[in-house]
Design an enzyme around this catalytic site. Sequence first.
Site, PDB file in Angstrom:
ATOM      1  N   THR A   1      15.582   1.244   2.732  1.00  0.00           N
ATOM      2  CA  THR A   1      15.386  -0.150   3.112  1.00  0.00           C
ATOM      3  C   THR A   1      16.714  -0.853   2.885  1.00  0.00           C
ATOM      4  OG1 THR A   1      13.039  -0.023   2.541  1.00  0.00           O
ATOM      5  CG2 THR A   1      13.999  -2.203   2.463  1.00  0.00           C
TER       6      THR A   1
ATOM      7  N   SER B   1       3.233  -3.160   1.348  1.00  0.00           N
ATOM      8  CA  SER B   1       4.650  -2.913   1.095  1.00  0.00           C
ATOM      9  C   SER B   1       4.987  -3.260  -0.348  1.00  0.00           C
ATOM     10  CB  SER B   1       5.505  -3.777   2.036  1.00  0.00           C
ATOM     11  OG  SER B   1       6.865  -3.727   1.689  1.00  0.00           O
ATOM     12  N   SER B   2       6.109  -2.716  -0.826  1.00  0.00           N
ATOM     13  CA  SER B   2       6.646  -3.110  -2.128  1.00  0.00           C
ATOM     14  C   SER B   2       7.856  -4.026  -2.002  1.00  0.00           C
ATOM     15  CB  SER B   2       7.054  -1.869  -2.935  1.00  0.00           C
ATOM     16  OG  SER B   2       5.926  -1.117  -3.296  1.00  0.00           O
TER      17      SER B   2
ATOM     18  N   GLY C   1      14.344   0.437  -2.246  1.00  0.00           N
ATOM     19  CA  GLY C   1      14.003   1.368  -3.309  1.00  0.00           C
ATOM     20  C   GLY C   1      12.560   1.819  -3.344  1.00  0.00           C
TER      21      GLY C   1
END
Length: 590
Positions: free
Chosen positions: A411, A475-476, A496
């Site tokens: 990302t 999502s994170s 990450g």
Amino acid sequence: MAVWAGAAGLPARAQEAADAVVPEAATETGQQAISGMSAAAQEAKAAGVPVTAQDWMVAVANPYAAEAGARVLAAGGTAADAMVAVQAVLGLVEPQSSGLGGGAFLLWHDGESGETTTLDGREKAPLSAGPTLFLDQDGQPLKFFDAVVGGRSVGVPGTPALMQTAHARWGRSDWAGLFSDAIRLAEEGFIVSPRLAMLVAADAERLGRDPVARSYFLPDGHPVAEGQLLRNPEYAATLRTIAGQGARQVYVGRIAKAIVEKVQGAEGNPGRLSELDMSLYDVIERAPVCVPYRGHEVCGMGPPSSGGLTVGQILGLLSDFDLAEMGPESAEAWRLIGDASRLAFADRGRYMADSDFVPVPVKGLVEADYMARRAALLRRDTALSEVEPGEPEFDHALNWADDDAIELPSTSHISIVDSYGNALSMTTTIENAFGSRLMVAGFLLNNELTDFSFRSHRDGVPVANRVEPGKRPRSSMAPTIVLKDGEPALVVGSPGGSRIIGYVAKTIVAHIDWGMDVQQAVTLPHLVNRFGTYDVEEGSAAAALGEPLKALGFNVETRALNSGLHAIALGEDGLTGGADPRREGIAIGE
């Protein structure tokens, strides 16, 4: 109250198996300087000091992109304008991480109104997608890369629409002119960075399955090399279309048709994306999730991202503990941070998903009394032996199983502050490195649908983050703006995978509790605990904490922890910017 069921340990095993793949390793050597601007920024980064400025600043993952954004800001553009230029260049020079074929979450603080809002540019599942999307003929989940490589994993991209939406709302510069740097670089060529060359070589077999990706990344059968001049005329043509006719051209007409044909025609693993799916895509404005911390307000992205809620929970659980007194070398401080993260991740795995499809207890998860009850579990001398999800307040009872979706760390993050007092924090992705490995119109397509749980139910209990038609996968990504007295004090975010949450929370603690400047805060060695195993950054000073953490009861693993933090602090003396030494990014300001 919520009723919960599910098998403990499943998310941990699934995620740890994914972590072992390590698709984006650290890059110790940065890209060569492009001009005096980037050279000065790289010198500051190498010296471990922040870049300083008074008027504007941009901190992003590649010098080409940083300079494109800097030129827009220097000419009087807004942070939204600069973001468009930055993202267009990133999609060319850092194609493994983000681009027109992916999605993004954007946090915006308006310098004039003082309001903070978010834009959801997350990818969407096709309308024909359902609970069996990632199951084999026996009803068992596919192996990860069997699902990723090809068309099955591709969702409707959101990044082009997000770029256009942000510019329409907050831009001042001419839309077409924002693509000039990216078009020029695509036509004339850019120098392949060490990072891109390394990642292409490591993924050559999967990239080679698509003829278009193979011809671009593996010309003459060999991976592109560091220092090579690489041109992408198809990308330039796509950008010219967007510049002249708008981002809508990605969703209808020639480009949309090419994307759909690529996905549906993927040999061995076709997808379900249709032209109708493309045409129906929309960017959604959502309210931010804001949590108080040490006299600040930490604002992030709500569902379908778990980033804002989980970062907010970690900080909320830590708020009654004196981390400043303990300091960054204290095993006790990291015990608290690690177990606060484990508690937050337990809630994340149970409750967080696309709130347009499942009721997420957003307020309940960060409500003060709930966090106080969860924080009470930390008042002990050793690591928590077991961690379970809590029972936040819902407006009705629910029964969710734990999610086992996995995320890989590929990302990019963009932090920008402009001369008008606007602040932008945007995390952008195509998910796994090089996404689905399908390339069309000069850019790679995402594999974002593999962020859904491959299973729809567990022991008869539904998973909140299951695949559903038109749904956005959890999502994170955690783009964050920290406010002080209503004004931006810190703009931060990172790539990450699911470790993004820990990277961002650590950086906020380092800056606010431990008084580090932004470069020190992003450089600080990583210690991340999501599911019980404490990941300690290899080759760093954090290794000294390994044995003390084991003595407190943690499992400890030493490994590469490759963040890509980009942060800008705002204060009375102006702006200071920091870029993660683990990647090739820089901060530029004036």
